[in-house]
Write an enzyme that holds these catalytic residues in place. Structure first.
Site, mmCIF file in Angstrom:
data_model
loop_
_atom_site.group_PDB
_atom_site.id
_atom_site.type_symbol
_atom_site.label_atom_id
_atom_site.label_comp_id
_atom_site.label_asym_id
_atom_site.label_seq_id
_atom_site.Cartn_x
_atom_site.Cartn_y
_atom_site.Cartn_z
ATOM 1 N N CYS A 1 9.383 -37.471 -7.103
ATOM 2 C CA CYS A 1 8.032 -38.026 -7.255
ATOM 3 C C CYS A 1 7.217 -37.916 -5.974
ATOM 4 O O CYS A 1 6.161 -38.499 -5.860
ATOM 5 C CB CYS A 1 8.088 -39.470 -7.736
ATOM 6 S SG CYS A 1 8.892 -40.568 -6.568
ATOM 7 N N SER B 1 15.080 -41.214 -8.409
ATOM 8 C CA SER B 1 13.897 -40.394 -8.217
ATOM 9 C C SER B 1 13.794 -40.091 -6.728
ATOM 10 O O SER B 1 13.785 -41.006 -5.908
ATOM 11 C CB SER B 1 12.657 -41.138 -8.708
ATOM 12 O OG SER B 1 11.525 -40.334 -8.501
ATOM 13 N N GLY C 1 -8.207 -7.941 4.466
ATOM 14 C CA GLY C 1 -9.016 -8.190 5.654
ATOM 15 C C GLY C 1 -8.231 -8.639 6.862
ATOM 16 O O GLY C 1 -8.797 -8.917 7.902
ATOM 17 N N HIS D 1 -4.139 -39.604 4.825
ATOM 18 C CA HIS D 1 -4.269 -40.540 3.710
ATOM 19 C C HIS D 1 -5.348 -40.086 2.738
ATOM 20 O O HIS D 1 -5.131 -39.987 1.531
ATOM 21 C CB HIS D 1 -4.601 -41.943 4.241
ATOM 22 C CG HIS D 1 -4.804 -42.951 3.158
ATOM 23 N ND1 HIS D 1 -6.049 -43.226 2.627
ATOM 24 C CD2 HIS D 1 -3.914 -43.701 2.469
ATOM 25 C CE1 HIS D 1 -5.902 -44.132 1.677
ATOM 26 N NE2 HIS D 1 -4.619 -44.436 1.563
ATOM 27 N N LYS E 1 0.835 -1.199 0.000
ATOM 28 C CA LYS E 1 0.000 0.000 0.000
ATOM 29 C C LYS E 1 0.872 1.252 0.000
ATOM 30 O O LYS E 1 0.632 2.189 -0.761
ATOM 31 C CB LYS E 1 -0.910 -0.010 1.235
ATOM 32 C CG LYS E 1 -2.108 0.881 1.102
ATOM 33 C CD LYS E 1 -2.973 0.803 2.358
ATOM 34 C CE LYS E 1 -3.739 -0.517 2.418
ATOM 35 N NZ LYS E 1 -4.329 -0.744 3.753
ATOM 36 N N MET F 1 -5.645 -6.938 8.491
ATOM 37 C CA MET F 1 -5.366 -5.902 9.468
ATOM 38 C C MET F 1 -6.218 -4.685 9.158
ATOM 39 O O MET F 1 -6.355 -4.294 8.007
ATOM 40 C CB MET F 1 -3.877 -5.568 9.439
ATOM 41 C CG MET F 1 -3.080 -6.670 10.114
ATOM 42 S SD MET F 1 -1.343 -6.574 9.783
ATOM 43 C CE MET F 1 -1.282 -7.114 8.103
ATOM 44 N N ARG G 1 -3.144 3.176 8.468
ATOM 45 C CA ARG G 1 -3.461 2.052 7.575
ATOM 46 C C ARG G 1 -2.309 1.069 7.519
ATOM 47 O O ARG G 1 -1.168 1.450 7.315
ATOM 48 C CB ARG G 1 -3.711 2.576 6.155
ATOM 49 C CG ARG G 1 -4.530 3.827 6.102
ATOM 50 C CD ARG G 1 -4.596 4.416 4.695
ATOM 51 N NE ARG G 1 -5.215 3.511 3.750
ATOM 52 C CZ ARG G 1 -5.251 3.725 2.433
ATOM 53 N NH1 ARG G 1 -4.657 4.796 1.931
ATOM 54 N NH2 ARG G 1 -5.833 2.866 1.642
ATOM 55 N N TYR H 1 13.367 -33.979 -14.193
ATOM 56 C CA TYR H 1 11.910 -33.853 -14.245
ATOM 57 C C TYR H 1 11.305 -33.811 -12.844
ATOM 58 O O TYR H 1 11.939 -34.212 -11.870
ATOM 59 C CB TYR H 1 11.280 -35.009 -15.040
ATOM 60 C CG TYR H 1 11.423 -36.358 -14.381
ATOM 61 C CD1 TYR H 1 10.496 -36.783 -13.432
ATOM 62 C CD2 TYR H 1 12.472 -37.216 -14.703
ATOM 63 C CE1 TYR H 1 10.619 -38.011 -12.812
ATOM 64 C CE2 TYR H 1 12.603 -38.448 -14.092
ATOM 65 C CZ TYR H 1 11.673 -38.835 -13.137
ATOM 66 O OH TYR H 1 11.800 -40.039 -12.512
ATOM 67 N N ARG I 1 -3.632 -1.350 -6.530
ATOM 68 C CA ARG I 1 -2.787 -2.551 -6.482
ATOM 69 C C ARG I 1 -3.196 -3.445 -7.634
ATOM 70 O O ARG I 1 -4.297 -3.302 -8.182
ATOM 71 C CB ARG I 1 -2.957 -3.282 -5.156
ATOM 72 C CG ARG I 1 -4.373 -3.769 -4.928
ATOM 73 C CD ARG I 1 -4.549 -4.434 -3.584
ATOM 74 N NE ARG I 1 -5.963 -4.429 -3.222
ATOM 75 C CZ ARG I 1 -6.431 -4.462 -1.984
ATOM 76 N NH1 ARG I 1 -5.612 -4.495 -0.983
ATOM 77 N NH2 ARG I 1 -7.720 -4.463 -1.753
#
Ligand code: ADP
Ligand code: MG
Ligand code: MG
Length: 879
Positions: A830, A763, A101, A454, A22, A103, A92, A850, A336
């Protein structure tokens, strides 16, 4: 002196870290000459000081604040605390990243019993003066003192009702004076002291409150959700007030330069006449659409449109703006880059490229990778949702929208699904045996379990909606019913789950399917052109694999073979294998499994059309497969020609004290090489057959899990190579295959150079690697991680975001060491982290080949990989 206070004149957009979003925005707007009320910013460093210095503001900073205040007085031609014509300010908050929302702002600060009279006289508008004062008391009491809003709302409601008014603005000056007296009385009663009259005290208390709010539970929860580090701190802006509550030629509003919901071009905004601050958002009065301003105040409207356009062009992005009109004069109070839905983000990025404002590379950087999730799951029909009845709320464990009939166990869910029903599986908690049921379900609701339980992990993997950890719910699995929010839901009743909010609705709320629209595809194509890192998927079934390919997967990085054994026609066979006494018996049982495994693998190869496929050999401890109910044990006993007691005792013998570190992974193949033999045969035969049937070039990648030593891998690899060569000879094939390993035990990372002598690829199984490195299990961590967040020991769940400092070191080291031995070694990841943007950035930076993630996260990974690479390019350019 450390500089801690900056006039708006002294800042600019680049100073966001110091001034907060801000503050930087106000400074930048001041710089480009827009009508911004004067003010100054107390920097984020002052907030850090505040926390480091035992929650106090030091003298140095205090002096700078008052020096800036003197400057502001001069600028405004008014004195702070003057009884005749007081300078009023707003205080502010504003952190680096916008935290909507989190502060609250305090307006009209500087008023007291005396100066409000002078203010009334000076403005000739007593009603306005008292309205400002009552607002200030309300905000100060709430934000600074933490008093409940309800006291004040109650008094205000009472005043309106006793006069027969509907709206606050109908209250007269006299009414408001009464309200103020009552406000101050309740303040005295609850706080034990009079409402502070000294403006200097008011100011310093307000500033402290903003700093304090950085550490409130709401802010902490929000930061954890959005990965905002605690150490950033917030800035505080002190700004001269302008007044939208002065009468009919005044007002306040908010507007976007494009639609934040769809991205459509055109100003979207609302305003309220004779109102202040957040009245527009509070929803007490219905605001006017911005277009109406053209009739109300044409010159103001014109000016507003010009500035909005200027701001959008200046920032080259959609702006979210706040403005106030004081007696016909327009002021901007904030701008913003506006928050937006994923769909809007894609639309806006593409439009900005077409309008010549940004490059495709910038467009790729503009999309928050994680937000694409919203586009990849079906969503509820918005109108229908509004009318839905919420009966409860729990953790939004796996996004998406699901509606269907409730079933309480996997079998019933599967049966109902087979009948063509949409099913919601409700469980106290899920276990691996529920996988088929979860697959059949549109959504899963559990009573216990966190975001990495799980149910949550598996559901996310499947792209199935899941709401977990609903502690308010009483599930009676026997009676097939649950109670929640005062309602009893029975088997077959409809409920709806919103996996993005965690809300649970009664009834069948219609959904709309997610589509990959033109913009989505366009951005993805751009992303692919920038990335180096490949993206594979974790997939166990041809369905998942096809889905992933559709979403851009370039291979399978992890196929978990154990998931193939839970199907009703297979589980008896695997149980027989596990409980066999002799190798011969075991082999006989395993041989029956070969056709199943082979057809699974063939399905995967076909779905992947020649893309690489990594198959991991059996990993979990065997006891996960054994029967638990007497009925199942009986059935198995019959099948194996054994007594009930015999089977039961063999099952019991498999019990382990710590299965996670027990007889699992490659240890199984060391003890029972016949398992590896069976799986190798299935992998190689399937590859040879699909290659000859479909002509795909297939080079299967066999992955041995949980290796911690080179010799361990060598032993298992020998079995694999023997069988593979045997099959090649039998089939007269020259198929090429590769053997590699998972790195998921810290020792394996340490010994990576030796292990790489045997392994053609690594992996990183970061789920296990994280558990083993931290020394706590994913399934148990939920119980105490909350306390760790509270104590600021950890800021994030290491199972969701890769711990780059600790676990990351192991990965980096293993990568480095293995490349020394085998420069062309293929390195992948993975774990769940393979779909997490921050973790993907890490993987890209350390040069992995990858990442592999669940099918629904593939587009996210593609985008995150591109963003990481662009980030690297930009950093290289700077140096
Ligand atoms: P948030 O971060 O919650 O948006 P702000 O600090 O932007 O909070 O303040 C909320 C609203 O308060 C602004 O949109 C504006 O309407 C009003 N406001 C803040 N400062 C001033 C000021 N100096 N003069 C008039 N109104 C102000
Ligand atoms: Mg604001
Ligand atoms: Mg593992």
């Amino acid at each position: 002196m450390n500089k801690r206070v900056y006039l708006f004149q002294e800042g600019n957009a680049e100073m966001r870290n110091l001034l907060g979003g801000k503050g930087a925005g106000l400074a930048e707007m001041t710089k480009i000459g827009l009508p911004i009320p004067n003010g100054f910013t107390i920097s984020t460093e002052a907030c850090t000081d505040y926390y480091n210095e035992n929650r106090t503001i030091n003298d140095d900073t205090t002096a700078q604040i008052f020096e800036a205040l003197r400057w502001l007085e001069e600028k405004q031609g008014k004195k702070f605390g003057d009884v005749n014509d007081p300078l009023l300010v707003s205080v502010r908050s504003g952190a680096r990243a916008s935290m909507p929302g989190m502060m609250d702002t305090i307006l009209n600060l500087g008023l007291n019993d005396e100066s409000v009279e002078g203010f009334a006289k000076k403005t000739g508008n007593p009603r306005f003066a008292y309205d400002s004062y009552r607002r200030f008391i309300q905000m100060f009491s709430d934000v600074v003192m933490g008093m409940s809003k309800t006291y004040f709302d109650g008094i205000l409601d009472g005043a309106r009702k006793s006069k027969g008014y509907v709206y606050d603005y109908e209250l007269t000056a006299e009414d408001l004076q009464e309200v103020i007296a009552k406000f101050k009385a309740v303040y005295l009663e609850k706080m034990g002291h009079e409402f502070p009259q000294d403006p200097n005290v008011q100011l310093m208390e307000a500033i402290k409150a903003v700093f304090r709010s950085w550490d409130n539970p709401r802010a902490n929860a929000y930061r954890r959700m959005y990965d905002i580090p605690y150490e950033w701190g917030t800035a505080v802006n002190v700004q001269a007030m302008v007044f939208g509550n002065m009468g009919d030629r005044s007002g306040t509003g908010v507007a976007f330069t494009r639609s934040p919901a769809t991205g459509a071009k055109g100003i979207f905004g609302e305003y309220l006449i004779n109102a202040q601050g957040e009245d527009v958002v509070a929803g007490i009065r219905t605001p006017q659409p911005i277009s109406k301003l053209q009739d109300d105040m044409p010159e103001v409207y014109e000016q507003f449109m010009t500035i909005a356009k200027t701001l959008e062009q200046h920032y080259r992005d959609m702006q979210d703006m706040e403005f106030t009109i004081e007696e016909g004069k327009l002021y901007f109070l904030q701008t913003r880059n506006g928050k937006r839905t994923a769909g809007a983000a894609l639309q806006i990025a593409c439009d900005l490229v077409d309008e010549g404002m940004i490059s495709p590379q910038e467009a790729v950087m503009r999309i928050e990778a994680g937000s694409l999730d919203q586009l990849l799951h079906p969503n509820f029909d918005v109108m229908a949702l509004k009318n839905g009845r919420v009966i409860g709320q729990a953790l939004p464990a796996s996004p998406g929208a699901a509606a269907g009939r409730v079933y309480f166990n996997a079998d019933d869910a599967i049966a109902a699904h087979a009948e063509g029903e949409r099913v919601i599986l409700v469980r106290q908690e899920t276990s691996p045996e529920d996988i088929e049921g979860m697959h059949a379900a549109e959504g899963v609701l559990t009573m216990r379990g966190g975001m990495t339980s799980h149910a949550a992990v598996v559901a996310r993997g499947m792209g199935t909606c899941c709401v977990s950890g609903c502690g308010d719910m009483q599930v009676n699995e026997e009676n097939k019913s649950f109670e929640l929010g005062g309602v009893t839901v029975r088997e077959g009743d409809y409920i709806s789950l919103d996996g993005s909010t965690g809300k649970i609705y009664l009834g069948d709320i219609p959904t709309v399917d997610a589509g990959i629209s033109g913009n989505f595809e366009r951005i993805m194509k751009w992303a692919d052109s920038f990335r180096r890192l490949k993206v594979r998927t974790n997939a166990d079934t041809p369905d998942d694999a096809e889905n992933a390919v559709r979403l851009g997967a370039e291979g399978i990085g992890l196929c978990r073979t154990e998931h193939m054994f839970f199907a009703p026609d297979r589980i008896p066979k695997i149980r027989r294998m596990i409980l066999s006494d002799t190798t011969e018996e075991r082999e006989a049982a395993l041989n029956e499994l070969i056709p199943f495994q082979k057809s699974d693998f063939k399905g995967l190869y076909e779905a992947m059309e020649g893309r690489p496929v990594t198959i991991r050999f059996l990993d979990p401890p065997l006891h996960e497969f054994v029967p638990t109910t007497d009925e199942e044990i009986m059935e198995l006993a019959k099948d194996m020609n054994l007594s009930f007691a015999e089977v039961k005792s063999r099952c019991d013998a498999l019990h382990e004290f710590n299965p996670m570190m027990g007889h699992r992974g490659c240890r199984l193949s060391v003890t029972y090489p016949e398992i590896a033999r069976m799986q190798t045969r299935a992998v190689i035969e399937a590859a040879i057959e699909v290659k000859s049937e479909k002509g795909y070039e297939i080079e299967p990648e066999i992955m041995v899990p949980l290796v911690g030593d080179k010799k361990e891998l060598a032993v298992v690899k020998k079995v694999i190579v023997e069988v593979a060569e045997e099959v090649k000879k039998e089939k007269n094939s020259d198929i090429v295959y590769h053997v590699g390993t998972m790195i998921e035990i810290p020792r394996a990372a340490l010994m990576a150079d030796q292990i790489a002598e045997e392994a053609e690829f690594f992996s990183f199984g970061t789920n296990d690697l994280t558990q083993m490195t931290f020394g706590f299990s994913r399934d148990d961590a939920g119980k105490f991680l909350q306390d760790y967040y509270k104590s600021k020991i950890y800021e994030a769940d290491p199972f969701a975001h890769l711990d780059q400092n600790g676990v990351g070191q192991l990965i980096e080291m293993a990568a480095e060491r293995s490349r020394k031995v085998r420069p062309d070694i293929k390195l992948g990841i993975c774990g769940e982290h393979g779909g997490d943007p921050a973790s993907i950035d890490f993987c890209n930076r350390v040069g992995l080949t990858y990442v592999s993630c669940s099918p629904f996260r593939v587009p996210i990974a593609r985008l995150a990989a591109a963003q990481s690479e662009i980030g690297l390019m930009q950093a290289a350019k700077k140096n």
